[in-house]
Design a protein around this motif. Structure first.
Motif, mmCIF file in Angstrom:
data_model
loop_
_atom_site.group_PDB
_atom_site.id
_atom_site.type_symbol
_atom_site.label_atom_id
_atom_site.label_comp_id
_atom_site.label_asym_id
_atom_site.label_seq_id
_atom_site.Cartn_x
_atom_site.Cartn_y
_atom_site.Cartn_z
ATOM 1 N N GLY A 1 0.781 -1.237 0.000
ATOM 2 C CA GLY A 1 0.000 0.000 0.000
ATOM 3 C C GLY A 1 0.805 1.275 0.000
ATOM 4 N N LYS A 2 2.135 1.168 -0.116
ATOM 5 C CA LYS A 2 2.953 2.383 -0.136
ATOM 6 C C LYS A 2 3.877 2.374 -1.346
ATOM 7 C CE LYS A 2 3.077 3.735 4.666
ATOM 8 N NZ LYS A 2 2.204 2.730 5.297
ATOM 9 N N SER A 3 4.037 3.554 -1.950
ATOM 10 C CA SER A 3 4.947 3.629 -3.090
ATOM 11 C C SER A 3 6.385 3.518 -2.587
ATOM 12 C CB SER A 3 4.748 4.949 -3.832
ATOM 13 O OG SER A 3 5.133 6.043 -3.033
ATOM 14 N N ILE A 4 7.158 2.664 -3.253
ATOM 15 C CA ILE A 4 8.578 2.553 -2.902
ATOM 16 C C ILE A 4 9.407 2.495 -4.185
ATOM 17 C CG2 ILE A 4 8.040 1.238 -0.792
ATOM 18 C CD1 ILE A 4 9.640 -1.083 -2.467
ATOM 19 N N LYS A 5 10.703 2.753 -4.029
ATOM 20 C CA LYS A 5 11.607 2.684 -5.177
ATOM 21 C C LYS A 5 12.258 1.304 -5.201
ATOM 22 C CE LYS A 5 11.992 7.574 -5.612
ATOM 23 N NZ LYS A 5 12.805 8.782 -5.630
ATOM 24 N N GLU B 1 0.303 22.548 -5.400
ATOM 25 C CA GLU B 1 1.611 22.474 -4.725
ATOM 26 C C GLU B 1 1.820 21.114 -4.087
ATOM 27 O OE1 GLU B 1 2.270 25.050 -1.400
ATOM 28 O OE2 GLU B 1 4.430 24.707 -1.475
ATOM 29 N N GLU B 2 0.749 20.578 -3.476
ATOM 30 C CA GLU B 2 0.866 19.256 -2.843
ATOM 31 C C GLU B 2 1.130 18.168 -3.882
ATOM 32 O OE1 GLU B 2 -1.856 20.031 1.157
ATOM 33 O OE2 GLU B 2 -2.821 19.350 -0.698
ATOM 34 N N ILE B 3 0.550 18.317 -5.058
ATOM 35 C CA ILE B 3 0.826 17.341 -6.116
ATOM 36 C C ILE B 3 2.292 17.436 -6.526
ATOM 37 C CG2 ILE B 3 0.370 16.686 -8.517
ATOM 38 C CD1 ILE B 3 -2.555 17.648 -8.048
ATOM 39 N N ARG B 4 2.770 18.667 -6.708
ATOM 40 C CA ARG B 4 4.167 18.827 -7.149
ATOM 41 C C ARG B 4 5.137 18.272 -6.111
ATOM 42 N NH1 ARG B 4 4.989 21.760 -11.808
ATOM 43 N NH2 ARG B 4 3.105 22.732 -12.640
ATOM 44 N N TRP B 5 4.856 18.524 -4.813
ATOM 45 C CA TRP B 5 5.711 17.932 -3.773
ATOM 46 C C TRP B 5 5.509 16.429 -3.726
ATOM 47 C CZ3 TRP B 5 9.804 19.471 -1.075
ATOM 48 C CH2 TRP B 5 10.087 20.838 -1.028
ATOM 49 N N GLY B 6 4.265 16.009 -3.951
ATOM 50 C CA GLY B 6 3.950 14.581 -3.866
ATOM 51 C C GLY B 6 4.675 13.748 -4.901
ATOM 52 N N ILE B 7 4.930 14.336 -6.065
ATOM 53 C CA ILE B 7 5.646 13.591 -7.119
ATOM 54 C C ILE B 7 7.100 14.050 -7.226
ATOM 55 C CG2 ILE B 7 3.575 13.060 -8.489
ATOM 56 C CD1 ILE B 7 4.466 15.391 -10.394
ATOM 57 N N SER B 8 7.580 14.685 -6.137
ATOM 58 C CA SER B 8 8.929 15.267 -6.226
ATOM 59 C C SER B 8 10.022 14.217 -6.351
ATOM 60 C CB SER B 8 9.195 16.173 -5.017
ATOM 61 O OG SER B 8 9.105 15.426 -3.820
ATOM 62 N N ASP C 1 9.187 20.403 9.231
ATOM 63 C CA ASP C 1 10.131 21.167 8.401
ATOM 64 C C ASP C 1 11.158 20.224 7.780
ATOM 65 O OD1 ASP C 1 8.930 23.463 9.366
ATOM 66 O OD2 ASP C 1 10.610 24.080 10.636
ATOM 67 N N ALA C 2 11.718 19.350 8.644
ATOM 68 C CA ALA C 2 12.829 18.502 8.203
ATOM 69 C C ALA C 2 12.355 17.385 7.282
ATOM 70 C CB ALA C 2 13.544 17.914 9.417
ATOM 71 N N ILE C 3 11.239 16.760 7.661
ATOM 72 C CA ILE C 3 10.803 15.599 6.886
ATOM 73 C C ILE C 3 10.373 16.020 5.482
ATOM 74 C CG2 ILE C 3 8.948 13.878 6.761
ATOM 75 C CD1 ILE C 3 9.408 13.654 9.870
ATOM 76 N N TRP C 4 9.730 17.161 5.390
ATOM 77 C CA TRP C 4 9.314 17.718 4.099
ATOM 78 C C TRP C 4 10.515 17.857 3.153
ATOM 79 C CZ3 TRP C 4 4.711 18.001 2.179
ATOM 80 C CH2 TRP C 4 4.366 18.956 1.237
ATOM 81 N N LEU C 5 11.692 18.111 3.744
ATOM 82 C CA LEU C 5 12.889 18.360 2.934
ATOM 83 C C LEU C 5 13.801 17.133 2.830
ATOM 84 C CD1 LEU C 5 13.785 21.901 4.346
ATOM 85 C CD2 LEU C 5 12.948 21.398 2.046
ATOM 86 N N THR C 6 13.379 16.025 3.451
ATOM 87 C CA THR C 6 14.222 14.826 3.433
ATOM 88 C C THR C 6 13.829 13.943 2.246
ATOM 89 O OG1 THR C 6 14.425 14.869 5.840
ATOM 90 C CG2 THR C 6 14.935 12.795 4.751
ATOM 91 N N ALA C 7 14.765 13.704 1.364
ATOM 92 C CA ALA C 7 14.559 12.822 0.214
ATOM 93 C C ALA C 7 13.230 13.141 -0.475
ATOM 94 C CB ALA C 7 14.636 11.365 0.639
ATOM 95 N N ASP C 8 12.394 12.131 -0.704
ATOM 96 C CA ASP C 8 11.109 12.335 -1.374
ATOM 97 C C ASP C 8 10.115 11.344 -0.782
ATOM 98 O OD1 ASP C 8 10.874 9.780 -3.022
ATOM 99 O OD2 ASP C 8 12.836 10.501 -3.652
ATOM 100 N N PRO C 9 8.812 11.472 -1.116
ATOM 101 C CA PRO C 9 7.802 10.660 -0.420
ATOM 102 C C PRO C 9 8.038 9.147 -0.491
ATOM 103 C CG PRO C 9 6.739 12.410 -1.667
ATOM 104 C CD PRO C 9 8.189 12.452 -2.040
ATOM 105 N N SER C 10 8.472 8.631 -1.625
ATOM 106 C CA SER C 10 8.643 7.173 -1.723
ATOM 107 C C SER C 10 9.809 6.694 -0.862
ATOM 108 C CB SER C 10 8.867 6.750 -3.183
ATOM 109 O OG SER C 10 7.696 6.996 -3.936
ATOM 110 N N VAL C 11 10.851 7.505 -0.750
ATOM 111 C CA VAL C 11 11.982 7.152 0.116
ATOM 112 C C VAL C 11 11.548 7.246 1.577
ATOM 113 C CG1 VAL C 11 14.297 7.839 0.860
ATOM 114 C CG2 VAL C 11 13.746 7.773 -1.572
ATOM 115 N N ARG C 12 10.750 8.279 1.881
ATOM 116 C CA ARG C 12 10.300 8.445 3.267
ATOM 117 C C ARG C 12 9.347 7.333 3.697
ATOM 118 N NH1 ARG C 12 9.946 14.145 1.690
ATOM 119 N NH2 ARG C 12 7.680 14.055 1.565
#
Lengths: 163, 289
Positions: free
Chosen positions: A56-60, A125-132, B96-107
């Motif tokens: 259920g979670k996106s991973i690399k 903005e949340e989408i752009r951060w979400g796919i960052s 603040d920190a988590i938002w700037l750490t790597a990216d969502p899939s890594v987190r």
């Protein structure tokens, strides 16, 4: 050194295999299972082309050992469409021209699935951060954002209709 | 890139991990989320003979306030921290920190404990822990130990942990009225290590006088760095713009950055000056709310 038996569910089907300790999940998916929709881009967990859904979670999947996925439930891009029908995200990427070359698209769609699950109504903005963590070398981000927005709207409509 | 061969071992309890690690010796490495270690193994910077997978150990993923401490289980992922209401409400520095750490899939995979135990001054959490005066709790062959964060980082990828120690919990003094913190890092692109980063935690009394201050710096020294000389200037004082400017200057002087692809030494010192001042102001603003 070290062979291990693993069993996991991939796109709804149970898969059992004997794998080396060091086999990366992306190689297992592409080379052992021949599911080549999951791509290898940077191979350093930066680009997101190898993104899959694990429990259920996106991973690399380039930065995940196959042995660690023993018992996991995995969805790759091949398992996103149900019964030959595009998912809302797939359809939206088609409608909005959310891809140029398409190399990043499987990862973008899987990542967006996770995003919309945790945040069904994201701002731009949340989408752009979400796919960052997913890079589009064609720089087609504007249409990718529109695609995710369309999918969010469609999914909300469907949810409302089912209530 | 494929890592060099190794033996993989899965454990389901801390006790089992310690016993196995003790048996296998120094060529064994623990793997939690693996998002620091596995990339190093793929580049062959690390070639452990044995990987002990501790990610399946249950009960080490939690966030709670207990007595006068915030306690976070070492295996808590950064995504779990990102979506936690308690942290969102009372510890905005974490967001603040988590938002700037790597990216969502890594987190989704990377853990707090791993980020700290890796002992890398380029990781974000060490600076926060230094600023907030955390205590690292670990289990080892000789029992439980609590290590003050000031004694935790020993050198480049080296920490106070013995090879068989498992980091189990991070303890942080609970947020109280008049306390506030903030973190920022300057990064060239999303997911990059910091060009430079600064964490500030401040505690004010009812008269607005600074009772406690912690400043931690990211990726501008070989070992995660606490800006002690800057803290001394502010402790016991009513913090003014002049003092903030003075501490920014001290930060730029005391940090030890190296010129690399992220910028020259002079540029990094200038960045540290600017963001130290910014984070002091932001932490103060939050403390006064």
């Amino acid at each position: 050194m070290g062979k291990h038996n693993v069993t996991m569910t991939i796109n709804g089907e149970s898969v059992t295999a004997e794998v080396d300790s060091r086999l990366l999940l992306v190689h297992f998916i592409r080379e052992n299972l021949d599911l080549t929709g999951t791509h290898i881009g940077c191979d350093t967990s930066n680009c997101g082309a190898c993104t899959i859904m694990l429990d259920g979670k996106s991973i690399k999947s380039c930065t995940y050992l196959t042995v660690r996925a023993d018992g996991a439930n995995i969805t790759t891009i091949e398992g996103v469409a149900a019964e030959g029908t595009n998912s809302h995200l797939q359809q939206a990427f088609h409608d909005q021209h959310g891809l140029h070359c398409g190399f990043c698209t499987p990862g973008m769609i899987i990542r967006s699935m996770d995003l919309l699950k945790t945040n069904p109504n994201p701002t731009e903005e949340e989408i752009r951060w979400g796919i960052s963590g997913n890079l589009c070398r064609c720089t087609g981000y504007n249409n990718i954002v529109k695609s995710v927005q369309q999918a969010a709207t469609e999914m909300a409509k469907e949810k409302e209709a089912s209530v | 890139m494929i890592p060099a061969n190794f033996n993989y071992h899965k454990v389901t309890s801390v006790k089992e991990a310690i016993a196995l690690s003790t048996e296998l010796g120094e060529e064994a490495k623990y793997m939690s989320g693996g998002h620091s270690l596995l990339p190093m193994m793929k580049l062959r910077f690390a070639t452990p003979e044995h990987i002990i997978d501790i990610s399946k150990i249950e009960g080490l993923s939690y966030i709670k306030e207990d007595g006068d401490m915030l306690k976070i289980g070492a295996m808590t992922t950064q995504t779990e921290m990102e979506h936690n209401d308690l942290l969102k409400e009372n510890y905005p520095i974490m967001g603040d920190a988590i938002w700037l750490t790597a990216d969502p899939s890594v987190r989704n995979v990377g853990t707090l404990g791993g980020n700290i135990a890796h002992g890398d001054a380029a990781n974000d959490q060490p600076a926060l822990m230094l600023a907030m005066r955390a205590t690292v709790v670990a289990e080892g062959a000789d029992g439980t130990k609590s290590i003050p964060i000031d004694e935790f980082f020993h050198g480049f990828y080296m920490t106070a942990l013995e090879p068989s120690d498992v980091l189990t919990e991070i303890q942080i003094p609970k947020a109280k009225k008049g306390s506030g913190g903030a973190y920022v890092k300057i990064e060239r692109k999303v997911g990059d290590y910091a060009t430079a980063g600064v964490a500030v935690h401040v505690e004010l009394d009812d008269n607005g006088v600074c009772q406690q201050i912690g400043i931690g710096l990211t990726n501008v020294s070989a070992v995660p760095m606490r800006l002690e000389r800057g803290e001394e200037v502010l402790r016991g004082q009513t913090i003014t713009d002049e003092l903030i400017a003075q501490v920014g200057k001290i930060a730029s002087e005391d940090c030890e950055p190296e010129s690399d692809l992220r910028g020259s030494e002079a540029y990094k010192r200038s960045v540290v000056d600017t963001i130290t001042k910014r984070m002091l102001n932001k932490a103060l603003e939050r403390a006064r709310q």
